[in-house]
Design an enzyme around this catalytic site. Sequence first.
Site, PDB file in Angstrom:
ATOM      1  N   GLU A   1       0.852  -1.180   0.000  1.00  0.00           N
ATOM      2  CA  GLU A   1       0.000   0.000   0.000  1.00  0.00           C
ATOM      3  C   GLU A   1       0.898   1.244   0.000  1.00  0.00           C
ATOM      4  O   GLU A   1       1.991   1.235   0.574  1.00  0.00           O
ATOM      5  CB  GLU A   1      -0.863  -0.028   1.250  1.00  0.00           C
ATOM      6  CG  GLU A   1      -1.765   1.177   1.469  1.00  0.00           C
ATOM      7  CD  GLU A   1      -2.442   1.139   2.843  1.00  0.00           C
ATOM      8  OE1 GLU A   1      -3.539   1.692   2.954  1.00  0.00           O
ATOM      9  OE2 GLU A   1      -1.873   0.565   3.790  1.00  0.00           O
TER      10      GLU A   1
ATOM     11  N   LYS B   1      -9.635   1.561  -1.606  1.00  0.00           N
ATOM     12  CA  LYS B   1      -9.794   1.098  -0.229  1.00  0.00           C
ATOM     13  C   LYS B   1     -11.127   1.549   0.352  1.00  0.00           C
ATOM     14  O   LYS B   1     -11.479   2.726   0.315  1.00  0.00           O
ATOM     15  CB  LYS B   1      -8.634   1.635   0.614  1.00  0.00           C
ATOM     16  CG  LYS B   1      -8.559   1.100   2.022  1.00  0.00           C
ATOM     17  CD  LYS B   1      -7.316   1.671   2.707  1.00  0.00           C
ATOM     18  CE  LYS B   1      -7.151   1.170   4.113  1.00  0.00           C
ATOM     19  NZ  LYS B   1      -5.955   1.772   4.759  1.00  0.00           N
TER      20      LYS B   1
ATOM     21  N   CYS C   1      -4.765  -3.315   3.582  1.00  0.00           N
ATOM     22  CA  CYS C   1      -4.385  -2.966   4.941  1.00  0.00           C
ATOM     23  C   CYS C   1      -5.538  -3.078   5.947  1.00  0.00           C
ATOM     24  O   CYS C   1      -5.916  -4.174   6.335  1.00  0.00           O
ATOM     25  CB  CYS C   1      -3.768  -1.570   4.951  1.00  0.00           C
ATOM     26  SG  CYS C   1      -2.773  -1.227   6.421  1.00  0.00           S
TER      27      CYS C   1
END
Length: 284
Positions: free
Chosen positions: A56, A129, A167
């Site tokens: 990321e 995300k 994440c």
Amino acid sequence: MQPESVSAHHDPKVLAVAVAVVQFAPGTDPSANLRTLREHVRAASERGAKVVVAPEYSMFAVTRLDERVMAVAEPLTGPFVTGLGDIAGEFGVYLVAGMVERVAPEAGRIRNTLVVLGPDGNLVTKYRKVHLYDAFGHLESDVVEPGAIEAPATFTVGDVTFGMQTCFDLRFPEGCRRVAAAGAQVLVLPAQWIPGPAKVDQWTTLLRARAIENTVYVAAADQCAPRGAGASMIIDPTGAVLTELGDEPGVLTADIDLEQLAAVRRTNPSLALRRFAITARAPE
């Protein structure tokens, strides 16, 4: 709703694909990050990897998000994604990496976006995300616009289907379940897992749990010190760690073996036996 899926060249005899995860420490110079990433992709390619997963925020990494990420954000057609495409094309791999995507100027925020570049250098698919890191004293949502709730983005290499999360998404099993339910046999998870007390233990436990409960491979690429906790790893569908790193830069490789995956799912058909669907939560 059908998943967004992009298929690569399909060979019915390809039942295994070598995947690599890259662990490095991106800084604030996107061009330098590309140069570093290129060397890691070279190493992965020399080991036979066909899919390479980078962390990321591979494009630009800071400990706390602020106006600096606003200034550096680029569109999907910008120089960083173009550079990723050049690397993917040079080494003939599928390259997954996190970038800082520009939103309309009036939005005042950016997107935390994963992109997949194919061996032809073109953008294959993307994932923005969904679960933002508003925890452990951080407020990613101050700067980042969350991704829309869409059908899971997947891409296929040989007979192996890959899906993506990023994440903090790891802490939400329903998101990973949606990816598996959409047909993904491998969950790729780029991260900047911020260091802290017990964070590596949580990271390892959650990664293994997502593999076990979904009977999928997991390829997790974290940033290393100083802005990431490291511990990148590749996990098989039983939850066994195939290969892992500490907190230094490096490259890991392992084979995604669909025959093993099928054997695990015959023994433990938990994905097929599930009785609950996943639905989006209404905004408050």
